[in-house]
Design a protein around this motif. Structure first.
Motif, mmCIF file in Angstrom:
data_model
loop_
_atom_site.group_PDB
_atom_site.id
_atom_site.type_symbol
_atom_site.label_atom_id
_atom_site.label_comp_id
_atom_site.label_asym_id
_atom_site.label_seq_id
_atom_site.Cartn_x
_atom_site.Cartn_y
_atom_site.Cartn_z
ATOM 1 N N THR A 8 -8.884 39.188 19.698
ATOM 2 C CA THR A 8 -9.802 38.042 19.718
ATOM 3 C C THR A 8 -10.192 37.656 21.134
ATOM 4 N N GLY A 9 -9.691 38.262 22.107
ATOM 5 C CA GLY A 9 -10.036 37.898 23.473
ATOM 6 C C GLY A 9 -8.828 37.987 24.367
ATOM 7 N N PRO A 10 -9.092 37.869 25.659
ATOM 8 C CA PRO A 10 -7.977 37.950 26.599
ATOM 9 C C PRO A 10 -7.057 36.744 26.485
ATOM 10 N N GLY A 11 -5.762 36.909 26.568
ATOM 11 C CA GLY A 11 -4.792 35.809 26.540
ATOM 12 C C GLY A 11 -4.491 35.297 27.935
ATOM 13 N N ILE A 12 -3.547 34.358 27.998
ATOM 14 C CA ILE A 12 -3.133 33.758 29.278
ATOM 15 C C ILE A 12 -1.873 34.470 29.724
ATOM 16 N N SER A 13 -1.980 35.104 30.838
ATOM 17 C CA SER A 13 -0.802 35.790 31.375
ATOM 18 C C SER A 13 0.087 34.810 32.115
ATOM 19 N N LEU A 14 1.316 35.251 32.370
ATOM 20 C CA LEU A 14 2.273 34.389 33.073
ATOM 21 C C LEU A 14 1.794 34.020 34.472
ATOM 22 N N PRO A 15 1.257 34.946 35.268
ATOM 23 C CA PRO A 15 0.738 34.538 36.591
ATOM 24 C C PRO A 15 -0.378 33.517 36.501
ATOM 25 N N GLN A 16 -1.264 33.705 35.480
ATOM 26 C CA GLN A 16 -2.326 32.722 35.318
ATOM 27 C C GLN A 16 -1.769 31.340 34.943
ATOM 28 N N LEU A 17 -0.762 31.343 34.090
ATOM 29 C CA LEU A 17 -0.148 30.080 33.677
ATOM 30 C C LEU A 17 0.481 29.362 34.860
ATOM 31 N N LEU A 18 1.189 30.138 35.684
ATOM 32 C CA LEU A 18 1.826 29.529 36.856
ATOM 33 C C LEU A 18 0.794 29.032 37.849
ATOM 34 N N THR A 19 -0.270 29.826 38.040
ATOM 35 C CA THR A 19 -1.319 29.414 38.980
ATOM 36 C C THR A 19 -2.017 28.139 38.495
ATOM 37 N N GLY A 20 -2.334 28.089 37.218
ATOM 38 C CA GLY A 20 -2.975 26.894 36.672
ATOM 39 C C GLY A 20 -2.096 25.656 36.784
ATOM 40 N N SER A 21 -0.793 25.849 36.537
ATOM 41 C CA SER A 21 0.126 24.711 36.656
ATOM 42 C C SER A 21 0.197 24.212 38.092
ATOM 43 N N ALA A 22 0.219 25.153 39.058
ATOM 44 C CA ALA A 22 0.279 24.749 40.460
ATOM 45 C C ALA A 22 -0.971 23.983 40.867
ATOM 46 N N VAL A 23 -2.171 24.478 40.417
ATOM 47 C CA VAL A 23 -3.417 23.777 40.717
ATOM 48 C C VAL A 23 -3.410 22.378 40.091
ATOM 49 N N ALA A 24 -2.942 22.278 38.862
ATOM 50 C CA ALA A 24 -2.880 20.972 38.187
ATOM 51 C C ALA A 24 -1.968 20.004 38.942
ATOM 52 N N LEU A 25 -0.831 20.503 39.440
ATOM 53 C CA LEU A 25 0.082 19.643 40.186
ATOM 54 C C LEU A 25 -0.540 19.177 41.493
ATOM 55 N N VAL A 26 -1.309 20.071 42.147
ATOM 56 C CA VAL A 26 -1.971 19.675 43.396
ATOM 57 C C VAL A 26 -3.031 18.614 43.123
ATOM 58 N N ILE A 27 -3.832 18.809 42.083
ATOM 59 C CA ILE A 27 -4.867 17.820 41.740
ATOM 60 C C ILE A 27 -4.232 16.496 41.320
ATOM 61 N N LEU A 28 -3.061 16.568 40.715
ATOM 62 C CA LEU A 28 -2.401 15.347 40.222
ATOM 63 C C LEU A 28 -1.955 14.437 41.372
ATOM 64 N N ILE A 29 -1.749 14.982 42.552
ATOM 65 C CA ILE A 29 -1.259 14.173 43.687
ATOM 66 C C ILE A 29 -2.243 13.056 44.038
ATOM 67 N N PRO A 30 -3.528 13.347 44.365
ATOM 68 C CA PRO A 30 -4.444 12.237 44.683
ATOM 69 C C PRO A 30 -4.703 11.325 43.491
ATOM 70 N N VAL A 31 -4.726 11.924 42.281
ATOM 71 C CA VAL A 31 -4.935 11.091 41.094
ATOM 72 C C VAL A 31 -3.791 10.088 40.932
ATOM 73 N N ALA A 32 -2.556 10.543 41.124
ATOM 74 C CA ALA A 32 -1.396 9.651 40.999
ATOM 75 C C ALA A 32 -1.412 8.579 42.087
ATOM 76 N N LEU A 33 -1.793 8.974 43.316
ATOM 77 C CA LEU A 33 -1.855 7.997 44.406
ATOM 78 C C LEU A 33 -2.914 6.933 44.134
ATOM 79 N N ALA A 34 -4.074 7.368 43.666
ATOM 80 C CA ALA A 34 -5.142 6.403 43.379
ATOM 81 C C ALA A 34 -4.730 5.452 42.264
ATOM 82 N N LEU A 35 -4.178 6.013 41.196
ATOM 83 C CA LEU A 35 -3.731 5.145 40.094
ATOM 84 C C LEU A 35 -2.616 4.208 40.535
ATOM 85 N N GLY A 36 -1.664 4.716 41.334
ATOM 86 C CA GLY A 36 -0.574 3.872 41.828
ATOM 87 C C GLY A 36 -1.085 2.749 42.694
#
Length: 389
Positions: A58-86
């Motif tokens: 049905t299509g390409p799946g999510i590989s482990l490197p992609q999952l880790l990379t996406g999580s790292a990007v999400a954590l980086v983006i979460l930093i300014p968002v958390a600071l602004a909300l705080g």
């Protein structure tokens, strides 16, 4: 002002960082909660064959490197968002505190009428605002009472000084003044000086009592009353007053000198404002943790709505009392001050046949109050070991 702003911003910064850390920690927890199961599923699938012969592509799946990379990007983006909300949440929570600080800076000795009036919602900060509003109201009442007291004291002191000045000027202006005239003038001057000295002593007693109780000793109230009664019996006999005491042991705690001042002023007031052949009855009794002192005297009829005035400085109800030099209108003010200093309860009631009945109840942990018959009458703090009239 700059330091106050820095302190305020520093508090918002600390709260903002704390809230941001909480938001960031929650984000990390969610990512871990989602990424770990996905990574474990991906790791369980063999690389060289499909998981099932029935599954179509049905299509390409999510590989482990992609999952880790996406999580790292999400954590980086979460930093300014958390600071602004705080920062935003901290600012919202600190808004009432800033209002309190701004209003408190505006309020001064000449501007005590302003209030915070935080209103809703009711939380810890609005409760603090209500507490401060009550404090400002009490400070305003205290400042008003102080100004009123200073004005009255100035008037009371100016009268004998003016009389003394007039006496000396008239005597010195008389060219025919002889030794007897000068001696008479000196005697009157000494009498006026004695009046001033007693008035100043009464004012000092009143001022000293406003400092409150500095020592707490355990003593028998009946023993203190007995000593005061013994010192006042000659005065009562000279004025034709029957002075009676019904004393039972009543142990309490406080400053014995201030309590002696309270008792002395109550008895002196009862003797001074009485009828010839009148009577004064003093009783002490113990009830549970309370020690009660009651002073009842005959005298002129006092309207119920005038009892509150008796406990204000320099207040004399009857016109004939105003011309007397043996009282200054401070005795019952000192009584109330000592009562308040000891967190006791003072009750005053006018007797239908004339005179007063005043009761003081000493009890540990009781809140100070004053009632006049069935009505409450507000007064202020004072006291000292002296009779002031």
């Amino acid at each position: 002002m700059t330091s106050q702003r820095l302190a305020r911003r520093s508090l918002q910064t600390r709260l903002g960082l704390a809230y941001a850390a909480g938001i960031y920690a929650a984000g990390v927890f969610v990512l871990v909660l989602v990424a770990v199961p996905l990574a474990s599923i991906n790791a369980a699938i063999p690389k060289d064959r499909p998981t099932s012969s029935t599954i179509t592509e049905t299509g390409p799946g999510i590989s482990l490197p992609q999952l880790l990379t996406g999580s790292a990007v999400a954590l980086v983006i979460l930093i300014p968002v958390a600071l602004a909300l705080g920062w935003y949440v901290a600012g919202r929570f600190l808004h009432p505190l800033r209002a309190i600080t701004a209003t408190a800076q505006i309020i001064s000795a000449g501007n005590l009428h302003q209030r915070l009036d935080l209103g809703e919602p009711t939380d810890e900060l609005t409760e603090l605002g209500h507490t401060l509003d009550g404090l400002f109201a009490r400070l305003q009442a205290s400042f008003d009472a102080q100004r009123h007291f200073v004005a009255n004291a100035s008037h009371e002191l100016r009268t004998p000084l003016a009389g003394l000045r007039t006496l000396l000027e008239v005597t010195l202006a008389d060219p025919d003044a002889d030794t007897d005239t000068l001696r008479s003038a000196c005697q009157e001057a000494l009498a006026l000086g004695g009046h001033q000295e007693r008035l100043v002593h009464a004012l000092l007693a009143l001022a000293t009592s406003e400092r409150g109780v500095t020592r707490w000793d355990t003593f028998d109230l009946a023993h203190v009353v007995e000593g005061v009664l013994a010192s006042r019996r000659d005065q009562a006999t000279e004025t034709g007053i029957d002075l009676a005491g019904h004393l039972t042991p009543s142990v309490t705690a406080g400053d014995p000198r201030l309590i002696e001042s309270l008792v002395a002023n109550l008895i002196d007031n009862a003797i001074r404002h009485n009828h010839p052949d009148g009577h004064v009855k003093v009783t002490t009794e113990a009830s549970g943790t309370q020690a009660t002192l009651t002073v009842t005297n005959t005298g002129p009829v006092i309207p119920d709505n005038q009892i509150q005035r008796l406990f204000q400085p320099f207040q004399k109800l009857a016109p004939e009392r105003q011309g007397r030099r043996d009282g200054y209108g401070l005795g019952l003010a000192i009584v109330h001050a000592v009562t308040q200093a000891h967190h006791a309860t003072l009750t005053a009631a006018a007797r239908p046949e004339g005179g007063l009945s005043i009761t003081v109840r000493f009890a540990y942990g009781s809140e100070p109050s004053l009632t006049s018959g069935n009505d409450h009458a507000g007064t202020r703090d004072r006291g000292r070991s002296a009779s002031s009239g």
